[in-house]
Design a protein around this motif. Sequence first.
Motif, PDB file in Angstrom:
ATOM      1  N   ARG A 116       0.824  -1.211   0.000  1.00  0.00           N
ATOM      2  CA  ARG A 116       0.000   0.000   0.000  1.00  0.00           C
ATOM      3  C   ARG A 116       0.861   1.265   0.000  1.00  0.00           C
ATOM      4  O   ARG A 116       0.532   2.251  -0.659  1.00  0.00           O
ATOM      5  CB  ARG A 116      -0.918  -0.007   1.226  1.00  0.00           C
ATOM      6  CG  ARG A 116      -1.884   1.167   1.279  1.00  0.00           C
ATOM      7  CD  ARG A 116      -2.662   1.180   2.593  1.00  0.00           C
ATOM      8  NE  ARG A 116      -3.496   0.007   2.754  1.00  0.00           N
ATOM      9  CZ  ARG A 116      -4.712  -0.116   2.215  1.00  0.00           C
ATOM     10  NH1 ARG A 116      -5.208   0.855   1.479  1.00  0.00           N
ATOM     11  NH2 ARG A 116      -5.422  -1.215   2.435  1.00  0.00           N
ATOM     12  N   HIS A 117       1.985   1.229   0.724  1.00  0.00           N
ATOM     13  CA  HIS A 117       2.798   2.446   0.829  1.00  0.00           C
ATOM     14  C   HIS A 117       3.395   2.841  -0.524  1.00  0.00           C
ATOM     15  O   HIS A 117       3.608   4.023  -0.786  1.00  0.00           O
ATOM     16  CB  HIS A 117       3.896   2.281   1.887  1.00  0.00           C
ATOM     17  CG  HIS A 117       4.967   1.291   1.539  1.00  0.00           C
ATOM     18  ND1 HIS A 117       6.065   1.620   0.757  1.00  0.00           N
ATOM     19  CD2 HIS A 117       5.112  -0.015   1.862  1.00  0.00           C
ATOM     20  CE1 HIS A 117       6.829   0.542   0.623  1.00  0.00           C
ATOM     21  NE2 HIS A 117       6.282  -0.456   1.279  1.00  0.00           N
ATOM     22  N   GLN A 118       3.662   1.862  -1.399  1.00  0.00           N
ATOM     23  CA  GLN A 118       4.199   2.195  -2.721  1.00  0.00           C
ATOM     24  C   GLN A 118       3.142   2.898  -3.571  1.00  0.00           C
ATOM     25  O   GLN A 118       3.429   3.898  -4.239  1.00  0.00           O
ATOM     26  CB  GLN A 118       4.687   0.934  -3.428  1.00  0.00           C
ATOM     27  CG  GLN A 118       5.934   0.318  -2.814  1.00  0.00           C
ATOM     28  CD  GLN A 118       6.423  -0.888  -3.585  1.00  0.00           C
ATOM     29  OE1 GLN A 118       5.753  -1.396  -4.485  1.00  0.00           O
ATOM     30  NE2 GLN A 118       7.601  -1.376  -3.242  1.00  0.00           N
ATOM     31  N   ALA A 119       1.943   2.364  -3.553  1.00  0.00           N
ATOM     32  CA  ALA A 119       0.862   2.992  -4.314  1.00  0.00           C
ATOM     33  C   ALA A 119       0.530   4.369  -3.751  1.00  0.00           C
ATOM     34  O   ALA A 119       0.313   5.328  -4.504  1.00  0.00           O
ATOM     35  CB  ALA A 119      -0.371   2.099  -4.301  1.00  0.00           C
ATOM     36  N   GLN A 120       0.506   4.486  -2.412  1.00  0.00           N
ATOM     37  CA  GLN A 120       0.184   5.764  -1.801  1.00  0.00           C
ATOM     38  C   GLN A 120       1.261   6.797  -2.092  1.00  0.00           C
ATOM     39  O   GLN A 120       0.969   7.986  -2.295  1.00  0.00           O
ATOM     40  CB  GLN A 120       0.010   5.593  -0.293  1.00  0.00           C
ATOM     41  CG  GLN A 120      -0.537   6.833   0.404  1.00  0.00           C
ATOM     42  CD  GLN A 120      -1.895   7.240  -0.121  1.00  0.00           C
ATOM     43  OE1 GLN A 120      -2.804   6.411  -0.190  1.00  0.00           O
ATOM     44  NE2 GLN A 120      -2.049   8.502  -0.504  1.00  0.00           N
ATOM     45  N   ALA A 121       2.531   6.357  -2.135  1.00  0.00           N
ATOM     46  CA  ALA A 121       3.621   7.278  -2.457  1.00  0.00           C
ATOM     47  C   ALA A 121       3.458   7.830  -3.859  1.00  0.00           C
ATOM     48  O   ALA A 121       3.746   9.004  -4.121  1.00  0.00           O
ATOM     49  CB  ALA A 121       4.966   6.564  -2.323  1.00  0.00           C
ATOM     50  N   ARG A 122       2.971   6.988  -4.781  1.00  0.00           N
ATOM     51  CA  ARG A 122       2.734   7.450  -6.151  1.00  0.00           C
ATOM     52  C   ARG A 122       1.622   8.492  -6.171  1.00  0.00           C
ATOM     53  O   ARG A 122       1.709   9.498  -6.882  1.00  0.00           O
ATOM     54  CB  ARG A 122       2.372   6.251  -7.016  1.00  0.00           C
ATOM     55  CG  ARG A 122       2.097   6.516  -8.477  1.00  0.00           C
ATOM     56  CD  ARG A 122       3.349   6.911  -9.241  1.00  0.00           C
ATOM     57  NE  ARG A 122       3.574   8.352  -9.158  1.00  0.00           N
ATOM     58  CZ  ARG A 122       4.756   8.943  -9.313  1.00  0.00           C
ATOM     59  NH1 ARG A 122       5.835   8.207  -9.525  1.00  0.00           N
ATOM     60  NH2 ARG A 122       4.872  10.236  -9.246  1.00  0.00           N
ATOM     61  N   VAL A 123       0.583   8.255  -5.367  1.00  0.00           N
ATOM     62  CA  VAL A 123      -0.507   9.225  -5.278  1.00  0.00           C
ATOM     63  C   VAL A 123      -0.005  10.538  -4.687  1.00  0.00           C
ATOM     64  O   VAL A 123      -0.278  11.627  -5.202  1.00  0.00           O
ATOM     65  CB  VAL A 123      -1.661   8.662  -4.409  1.00  0.00           C
ATOM     66  CG1 VAL A 123      -2.720   9.745  -4.171  1.00  0.00           C
ATOM     67  CG2 VAL A 123      -2.289   7.449  -5.074  1.00  0.00           C
ATOM     68  N   ASP A 124       0.753  10.452  -3.592  1.00  0.00           N
ATOM     69  CA  ASP A 124       1.229  11.645  -2.901  1.00  0.00           C
ATOM     70  C   ASP A 124       2.195  12.463  -3.752  1.00  0.00           C
ATOM     71  O   ASP A 124       2.258  13.689  -3.629  1.00  0.00           O
ATOM     72  CB  ASP A 124       1.918  11.256  -1.586  1.00  0.00           C
ATOM     73  CG  ASP A 124       0.952  10.637  -0.583  1.00  0.00           C
ATOM     74  OD1 ASP A 124      -0.271  10.823  -0.766  1.00  0.00           O
ATOM     75  OD2 ASP A 124       1.415   9.974   0.357  1.00  0.00           O
ATOM     76  N   ALA A 125       2.947  11.775  -4.621  1.00  0.00           N
ATOM     77  CA  ALA A 125       3.927  12.479  -5.462  1.00  0.00           C
ATOM     78  C   ALA A 125       3.253  13.258  -6.577  1.00  0.00           C
ATOM     79  O   ALA A 125       3.852  14.167  -7.159  1.00  0.00           O
ATOM     80  CB  ALA A 125       4.929  11.477  -6.047  1.00  0.00           C
TER      81      ALA A 125
END
Length: 207
Positions: A116-125
């Motif tokens: 989840r943290h990888q996908a969320q990092a993409r969203v946050d970026a």
Amino acid sequence: MIPHGHPVMTEADIAEATGLELHTWRRRHGADFRARVPVTNPGDRLRLYDAAQARAYIEGRAIPARAETDPHPEDLLSVDEVAALLGTDASTVRAYAATGYLPQGIERHGRRWWPRHQAQARVDAGDQRHHPERTGAGRKPGDPRNQAPRGRQPRTNARVLEVAAALAQAETEGQDVTADDLAHRYGVSRRTGERLLAAARETRAKQ
């Protein structure tokens, strides 16, 4: 989703744990098992079951309630769940992973999953992809500044190589990349997406 700290089993895993071939297990126990143990991912073709519940069934014990979990950074999300989080579709997520815009994920149960943290990092970026059509906005056709610098390949060639890589990745997973996927990814027209797809296929054929 595969919740962090709560492993899951497929029907193939369950059959193996009972010492039976999958088709034999399904014939003898499949209907009863599915009536008593709910899937953790309704609607998905690959049925996943909470491992604690599945093992209780195998051992003839009372089936415990599935633990309620809060979202965790190490939850493993399916390609469809990542797509929903990013506001796109599954084939575009696969293209993102093939070209490095998103990490390649983790292999589990014959599928690819993303923490989840990888996908969320993409969203946050935010959307940091390069959109070539924005370069030179307002310049008239024929303006020399619109031409690629000498000694460098045109950006289109780089995109063709990216799409060729995405095609290779998608093929290994039995999926496809469409012109609509590419139009969304690069922010171009569907017609341009079709040209990129054709050029990438031609590039792959020459490799």
